[in-house]
Enzyme design. Sequence first.
Site, PDB file in Angstrom:
ATOM      1  CB  VAL A 202      -0.944   0.014   1.212  1.00 32.81           C
ATOM      2  CG1 VAL A 202      -1.736   1.319   1.265  1.00 32.81           C
ATOM      3  CG2 VAL A 202      -1.907  -1.176   1.152  1.00 32.81           C
ATOM      4  CD  GLU A 203       1.496   6.542  -1.699  1.00 33.05           C
ATOM      5  OE1 GLU A 203       2.394   7.134  -1.068  1.00 33.05           O
ATOM      6  OE2 GLU A 203       0.285   6.849  -1.644  1.00 33.05           O
TER       7      GLU A 203
ATOM      8  CB  CYS B 157      10.168   8.991  -2.024  1.00 30.14           C
ATOM      9  SG  CYS B 157       8.554   8.771  -2.820  1.00 30.14           S
TER      10      CYS B 157
ATOM     11  CG  ASP C 188      12.060   7.109   2.069  1.00 25.00           C
ATOM     12  OD1 ASP C 188      11.261   7.886   2.625  1.00 25.00           O
ATOM     13  OD2 ASP C 188      11.857   6.617   0.944  1.00 25.00           O
TER      14      ASP C 188
ATOM     15  NE  ARG D 250       9.073  10.825   4.430  1.00 30.30           N
ATOM     16  CZ  ARG D 250       9.301  10.473   3.161  1.00 30.30           C
ATOM     17  NH1 ARG D 250       8.325  10.509   2.285  1.00 30.30           N
ATOM     18  NH2 ARG D 250      10.491  10.057   2.783  1.00 30.30           N
ATOM     19  N   GLY D 251       5.162  11.237   8.845  1.00 35.01           N
ATOM     20  CA  GLY D 251       3.725  11.390   8.803  1.00 35.01           C
ATOM     21  C   GLY D 251       2.985  10.435   9.711  1.00 35.01           C
TER      22      GLY D 251
END
Length: 278
Positions: free
Chosen positions: A84-85, A185, A192, A254-255
């Site tokens: 999943v992206e 990315c 990353d 991240r996020g």
Amino acid sequence: MNQHPADDSPLGKSSAYVSVYTPSLLFPISRLPKWRELGLNPDDLPFSGADVWNCYELSWLTPSGKPEIAAAEFVFPITAQRIVESKSFKLYLNSFNQTVFRDRHEVLRTLESDLSVAAQGPVMVKLLTMDQLYRKGMVELPGECLDDLQVDIDQYQYNPDLLLLAPAARRIRETLYTHLFKSNCPVTGQPDWGSVVISYAGATVDRKSLLRYLLSFRQQADFHEQCVERIFTDLYSLLGGRCELTVYARYVRRGGLDINPYRSTEPGPADNFRLARQ
């Protein structure tokens, strides 16, 4: 120029943050093209493993309207046909924010169902309270760190030819790791950052060559899962088919999500721990 499978995803684009449950936000990507690129046969993979995701930004509403929060662990098995992206995953999780669920059990079952459909394989989900998360604490990586080796580095483009066996290599069992790992990315070019652990039993790998090789990923444009599979296949080729090999990357969050791909010749689940940078 060939289109990347994630080009149609929300990655790298301005996105509206939907706060009402919307499972269609999930953007799956087939594992098969990258496996073919690496010369891997999906019916006869040299590794088992999983992709372990940790989420620290999950919230929903109870029937009384009161918000609840949780940390979550998601385990995507290597048998799942799709990944999943990550941005679509974040948008999907955000869509829980203003959605009413009866209880934590309904949240858990909703996550497992949606993610299993997207991944085309059984995704396992665990919800953690803040007390449970606190008690899990942080750990140090096992094995010996490569980061203090005195090496000259001049290659920052992926180069498997940098990997070498030690002179007169004897059979050895050891665990090595680095915190210096970085890739990019493949869609946005954002860095990353991560730590990589390599455990193996086989002919001795030259440690300086291993560090040079891992640092050659610094400008490599691949998703987390694909970087780990490259490392595994390159080491597996170097060591030969009779080796034992595990490659485990713990990427920096991240996020609100961290992604931790685990590939191994040995069966069994990955140990999901938390590092200081996570």
